[in-house]
Design a protein around this motif. Structure first.
Motif, short mmCIF file in Angstrom:
data_model
loop_
_atom_site.label_atom_id
_atom_site.label_comp_id
_atom_site.label_asym_id
_atom_site.label_seq_id
_atom_site.Cartn_x
_atom_site.Cartn_y
_atom_site.Cartn_z
N GLU A 5 0.82 -1.21 0.00
CA GLU A 5 0.00 0.00 0.00
C GLU A 5 0.86 1.26 0.00
O GLU A 5 0.39 2.33 -0.36
N ASP A 6 2.12 1.14 0.40
CA ASP A 6 3.00 2.29 0.50
C ASP A 6 3.75 2.58 -0.79
O ASP A 6 4.53 3.50 -0.86
N ILE A 7 3.54 1.77 -1.82
CA ILE A 7 4.25 1.97 -3.09
C ILE A 7 3.29 2.60 -4.08
O ILE A 7 2.21 2.10 -4.33
N MET A 8 3.72 3.72 -4.63
CA MET A 8 2.88 4.43 -5.60
C MET A 8 3.73 4.72 -6.83
O MET A 8 4.93 4.87 -6.73
N SER A 9 3.10 4.82 -7.99
CA SER A 9 3.82 5.24 -9.19
C SER A 9 3.86 6.74 -9.24
O SER A 9 2.90 7.41 -8.91
N GLU A 10 4.97 7.26 -9.66
CA GLU A 10 5.12 8.70 -9.82
C GLU A 10 5.60 8.95 -11.24
O GLU A 10 6.58 8.38 -11.67
N ARG A 11 4.90 9.78 -11.97
CA ARG A 11 5.32 10.10 -13.33
C ARG A 11 6.50 11.05 -13.27
O ARG A 11 6.48 12.02 -12.54
N GLN A 12 7.50 10.75 -14.03
CA GLN A 12 8.66 11.60 -14.13
C GLN A 12 8.45 12.60 -15.27
O GLN A 12 7.71 12.33 -16.20
N PRO A 13 9.13 13.74 -15.22
CA PRO A 13 8.94 14.76 -16.25
C PRO A 13 9.17 14.25 -17.67
O PRO A 13 8.59 14.75 -18.60
N HIS A 14 10.01 13.23 -17.82
CA HIS A 14 10.34 12.74 -19.16
C HIS A 14 9.56 11.49 -19.51
O HIS A 14 9.95 10.74 -20.39
N GLY A 15 8.44 11.26 -18.83
CA GLY A 15 7.56 10.14 -19.18
C GLY A 15 7.94 8.82 -18.54
O GLY A 15 7.24 7.84 -18.69
N GLY A 16 9.05 8.76 -17.80
CA GLY A 16 9.46 7.51 -17.16
C GLY A 16 8.69 7.28 -15.88
O GLY A 16 7.91 8.11 -15.44
N GLN A 17 8.90 6.14 -15.28
CA GLN A 17 8.24 5.81 -14.02
C GLN A 17 9.31 5.55 -12.96
O GLN A 17 10.36 5.01 -13.27
N SER A 18 9.08 5.96 -11.76
CA SER A 18 9.93 5.58 -10.64
C SER A 18 9.00 5.19 -9.51
O SER A 18 7.84 5.56 -9.50
N LEU A 19 9.53 4.44 -8.59
CA LEU A 19 8.71 4.03 -7.46
C LEU A 19 8.91 5.00 -6.32
O LEU A 19 10.03 5.42 -6.03
N LEU A 20 7.82 5.38 -5.69
CA LEU A 20 7.87 6.25 -4.54
C LEU A 20 7.43 5.42 -3.35
O LEU A 20 6.31 4.92 -3.32
N ASP A 24 3.19 4.28 6.11
CA ASP A 24 1.87 4.69 6.59
C ASP A 24 1.97 5.99 7.38
O ASP A 24 1.10 6.85 7.29
N GLU A 25 3.03 6.14 8.14
CA GLU A 25 3.21 7.36 8.94
C GLU A 25 3.40 8.59 8.04
O GLU A 25 2.85 9.65 8.31
N GLN A 26 4.14 8.44 6.96
CA GLN A 26 4.32 9.56 6.02
C GLN A 26 2.98 9.94 5.37
O GLN A 26 2.67 11.11 5.21
N LEU A 27 2.20 8.94 5.01
CA LEU A 27 0.88 9.20 4.43
C LEU A 27 -0.03 9.87 5.46
O LEU A 27 -0.75 10.81 5.14
#
Length: 175
Positions: A5-20, A24-27
């Motif tokens: 549940e703590d892993i989300m996709s984040e779009r990078q400016p150049h269209g790539g994907q990285s894992l964020l 739970d505490e940060q959320l």
């Protein structure tokens, strides 16, 4: 500990994907920050509205009528996500107090198109000025990258129907 549940996709400016990876505490901290930020964001308009005996529903109606002059009651219902009865109470007050005009549709006489009067536009301006100043100060402190990231997060949190309304309003004003 990090779970799925703590892993989300984040779009990078150049269209790539990285894992964020978020705990739970940060959320939880992000959620709490949003609650407290909302209180701050609404505090100044609430004080202004209180002087006139209005509430946040009146503010939201004034805001969206201002952003989409001539909007229909049905469109406003869709944007605000309130019951017809609730919106009618708010609109009745705003119309009686000469802040909003309800005009009969030219194509469909059953439609009611809403526009702000000069008095309504002045109140909406006062409310928006207070919120813009708070946003302007926060944006200055956060910097341009944070501003873009914040907007990206807000748009990603919107339901599909709200994204549609938001995009339509954004496109109509080119901002």
């Amino acid at each position: 500990m990090i779970c799925e549940e703590d892993i989300m996709s984040e779009r990078q400016p150049h269209g790539g994907q990285s894992l964020l990876f978020l705990t739970d505490e940060q959320l939880r901290k992000g959620i709490e920050a949003m609650f407290f930020a909302y209180r701050g964001f609404t505090a100044d308009p609430d004080r202004i509205l209180n002087k006139y005996g209005y509430g946040r529903a009146h503010h939201r109606a004034l805001h969206f009528i201002s952003r989409t002059p001539g909007t229909t009651v049905n469109n406003l219902l869709s944007i605000l996500g309130v019951t017809k009865q609730s919106l009618n109470r708010v609109l009745r007050t705003l119309i009686t107090d000469e802040l909003v005009e309800s005009r009969v549709g030219t194509r469909d006489k059953r439609e009611r198109h809403l526009v702000l009067t000069d008095k309504g536009a002045a109140l909406e301006q006062e409310l928006s000025d207070a919120q813009r100043e708070r946003m302007r100060q926060a944006y200055r402190e956060a910097g341009p990258e944070a501003v873009q990231g914040f907007r990206t997060v807000l748009e990603a949190m919107m339901d599909h129907d709200m994204q549609r309304h938001f995009t339509r309003m954004k496109d109509s004003r080119n901002d």
